[in-house]
Enzyme design. Structure first.
Site, PDB file in Angstrom:
ATOM      1  N   GLU A 297      10.498 105.347  23.111  1.00 25.32           N
ATOM      2  CA  GLU A 297      10.218 104.151  22.294  1.00 25.32           C
ATOM      3  C   GLU A 297      11.316 103.859  21.273  1.00 25.32           C
ATOM      4  O   GLU A 297      11.618 102.692  20.976  1.00 25.32           O
ATOM      5  CB  GLU A 297       8.874 104.336  21.562  1.00 25.32           C
ATOM      6  CG  GLU A 297       8.428 103.154  20.741  1.00 25.32           C
ATOM      7  CD  GLU A 297       8.245 101.883  21.565  1.00 25.32           C
ATOM      8  OE1 GLU A 297       7.282 101.808  22.329  1.00 25.32           O
ATOM      9  OE2 GLU A 297       9.087 100.965  21.446  1.00 25.32           O
TER      10      GLU A 297
ATOM     11  N   ILE B  61       9.780  99.454  16.151  1.00 22.64           N
ATOM     12  CA  ILE B  61       8.857  98.456  16.720  1.00 22.64           C
ATOM     13  C   ILE B  61       8.231  98.983  18.014  1.00 22.64           C
ATOM     14  O   ILE B  61       8.950  99.344  18.947  1.00 22.64           O
ATOM     15  CB  ILE B  61       9.582  97.127  17.046  1.00 22.64           C
ATOM     16  CG1 ILE B  61      10.343  96.629  15.823  1.00 22.64           C
ATOM     17  CG2 ILE B  61       8.592  96.088  17.543  1.00 22.64           C
ATOM     18  CD1 ILE B  61      11.228  95.414  16.118  1.00 22.64           C
TER      19      ILE B  61
ATOM     20  N   LYS C  93      19.961  98.164  25.701  1.00 24.11           N
ATOM     21  CA  LYS C  93      18.554  97.863  25.391  1.00 24.11           C
ATOM     22  C   LYS C  93      18.010  96.780  26.322  1.00 24.11           C
ATOM     23  O   LYS C  93      16.871  96.859  26.790  1.00 24.11           O
ATOM     24  CB  LYS C  93      18.429  97.437  23.932  1.00 24.11           C
ATOM     25  CG  LYS C  93      18.681  98.598  22.958  1.00 24.11           C
ATOM     26  CD  LYS C  93      18.908  98.097  21.554  1.00 24.11           C
ATOM     27  CE  LYS C  93      19.042  99.246  20.574  1.00 24.11           C
ATOM     28  NZ  LYS C  93      19.511  98.820  19.248  1.00 24.11           N
TER      29      LYS C  93
HETATM   30  N1  LIG Z   1      22.993 100.865  16.201  1.00 31.08           N
HETATM   31  C1  LIG Z   1      21.695 100.379  16.529  1.00 31.08           C
HETATM   32  C2  LIG Z   1      20.662 101.374  16.137  1.00 31.08           C
HETATM   33  C3  LIG Z   1      19.299 101.028  16.637  1.00 31.08           C
HETATM   34  O1  LIG Z   1      19.197 101.212  18.009  1.00 31.08           O
HETATM   35  C4  LIG Z   1      21.466  99.057  15.823  1.00 31.08           C
HETATM   36  O2  LIG Z   1      22.261  98.695  14.971  1.00 31.08           O
HETATM   37  O3  LIG Z   1      20.493  98.387  16.145  1.00 31.08           O
HETATM   38 NA    NA Z   2      10.838 100.724  19.668  1.00 36.96          NA
END
Ligand SMILES: N[C@@H](CCO)C(=O)O
Ligand code: NA
Ligand SMILES: NC(=O)c1ccc[n+]([C@@H]2O[C@H](COP(=O)([O-])OP(=O)(O)OC[C@H]3O[C@@H](n4cnc5c(N)ncnc54)[C@H](O)[C@@H]3O)[C@@H](O)[C@H]2O)c1
Length: 433
Positions: A129, A136, A205
């Site tokens: 997660e 989140i 992501k």
């Molecule tokens: N480096 C990532 C950390 C969170 O995944 C960001 O700035 O969102």
């Molecule tokens: Na998350």
């Protein structure tokens, strides 16, 4: 009463996230034990340089991460980041039946299927997660709560560092470099911040989100990626004039071709969105993600997407889930990639462009520019022209067209003798096309 056998946990890495995971494990141990039905025991923490971790429990520190993974533990929490040695260590844990909790999006987006397969072979769990949108709850809703629905789109701000930089650039006109340094100091940026700035983090992501949403294997290399390095003060000024805001968006869509066949389109790029759009007001390191599904309609997830404590919250939630599964003898969800949808190339994606030009201020310029759009079958939605003493500013916003057609249009316009400069080109999202 928590009479169960202790759940033994090894943690790999003790940086921004790991430090907070260790703190929460210590401070919440009684509540965690009650929620799981067994106490959680942190048996070791692998780090590279123990002398840099003076605040960590010294007796738990080790530099031998492989031996720690092989020791008598039930769960391995990985908060090192990067591909190796994380990949090898997690494969070894999963093959030995040890459940894994990881915050490592880069690893999952490149080697997710290999990790799932190792987990399946031994019956272990893999939860992640924290890897997308920090605190989140987003992956659990996609993997579990929405498992009965048909998701059509996932779109949002999933990188805190770039959102922090863009917010500061548009609010105060702050420079890029100083804002990036601040984001690193606050623990938002990756160890190598080019992963954030060049969109690699958001692309990883997006790959994870698209895989879960569309039950299809999508890897980081399938994602069209543009970072924020090319976003200029002129782009931000152009957006402001039009009551729009520039955001780095991750967009995962289920698309249907003319032949009726479904595919997925996954992209990360900066885009202008209207100031009234809910994503426009997402500032600083906050993240927000819209999910659209056939039956559920629109859902929005919002919260802290980066930082030690928020990310540790997600890690702890996963740790409770895998520990509960150990206590009760069940398993979490496995990989779901049965749909095997093809990934559509970016050139075929349907997008809209905002183009700001510096042109000669004389009769016929507008018709020459408009002719190039018509030639590429790109329909114009709005035009704004402002005369200046010796030249003029011309802003064109298009209707949706293929990205390939839009790119060719811009290339040809840039070569027109009446066009002095292409000041800004940016995609437009979040409004009717
Ligand atoms: N480096 C990532 C950390 C969170 O995944 C960001 O700035 O969102
Ligand atoms: Na998350
Ligand atoms: N910082 C955030 O806001 C955030 C948010 C979500 C996810 N993540 C993810 O969490 C993970 C950790 O991020 P972080 O910000 O805590 O990183 P960090 O650089 O602060 O910490 C990494 C830790 O791993 C240790 N380490 C590196 N190589 C090692 C090795 N070979 N063996 C043992 N330990 C080793 C380092 O010593 C350090 O303690 C990454 O995958 C990152 O993408 C971070």
């Amino acid at each position: 009463m928590t009479t169960g056998k202790p759940i033994k946990v090894a943690m790999l890495g003790c940086g921004t996230v790991g430090t907070e995971v260790a703190r929460l494990l210590r401070e919440q141990r009684h509540d965690l034990a009650a929620r799981i039905g067994a106490p959680v025991e942190l048996t070791g923490i692998a780090v590279r340089r123990p002398n840099k971790h003076r605040d960590a429990p010294q007796e738990l520190l080790t530099t031998d991460s492989a031996a720690l993974v092989e020791s008598d533990v039930d769960v391995v929490v990985e908060v090192i980041g990067g591909i190796e040695p994380a990949r090898g260590l997690l494969l070894s844990a999963l093959r030995a039946g040890k459940s894994v909790v990881t915050a490592n999006k880069a690893l999952l987006a490149e080697h997710g299927p290999e990790l799932y397969a190792a987990a399946d072979a031994s019956g272990a769990d893999i939860y992640f997660e924290a890897a997308v949108a920090g605190a989140i709850p987003l992956l659990r809703p996609l993997r579990e709560s929405l498992a009965g629905d048909r998701i059509t789109r996932v779109m949002g701000i999933v990188n805190g560092t770039t959102n922090y930089i863009l917010s500061a650039m548009s609010a105060t006109g702050s420079g890029y470099g100083e804002t990036l340094e601040e984001a690193s100091r606050l623990g938002y940026a990756e160890a190598d911040p080019t992963a954030d700035v060049d969109g690699f983090d958001a692309a990883s992501k997006a790959a994870i989100l698209a895989s879960l949403a569309f039950h299809t294997r999508v890897t980081a290399s399938d994602v069209h990626r543009e970072g924020i390095a090319s976003v200029t003060a002129a782009d931000i000024a152009a957006a402001t004039v039009l009551n729009r805001t520039v955001k780095l968006l991750a967009i995962c869509e289920r698309v249907t071709g003319q032949d009726g066949a479904e595919a997925v389109s996954v992209r990360v790029h900066p885009a202008m969105i209207p100031d009234g759009h809910p994503l426009a007001s997402v500032g600083g390191a906050f993240n927000a993600v819209f999910v659209e599904a056939d039956a559920a309609g629109q859902l929005m997830f919002y919260g802290q997407g980066a930082g030690g404590a928020p990310t540790a919250s997600a890690v702890l939630g996963d740790l409770v889930a895998v520990a509960r599964n150990k206590v009760a003898g069940g398993r979490g969800p496995r990989e779901s990639a049965y749909a095997e949808l093809p990934v559509r190339p970016m050139g075929q994606a349907s997008t809209r462009y905002h183009i700001s030009l510096d042109v000669a201020d004389r009769a016929g310029v507008l018709s020459q520019v408009a002719a190039v759009f018509a030639e590429h079958d790109v329909s114009i939605a709005a035009v704004r022209q402002e005369g200046r003493p010796t030249d003029a500013s011309l802003v064109v916003i298009t209707h949706a067209a293929t990205d390939a057609a839009l790119r060719s249009t811009v290339d040809k316009i840039a070569g027109l003798p009446v066009v002095r400069e292409v000041v800004s080109v940016m995609r437009v999202e979040g409004e009717e096309s």
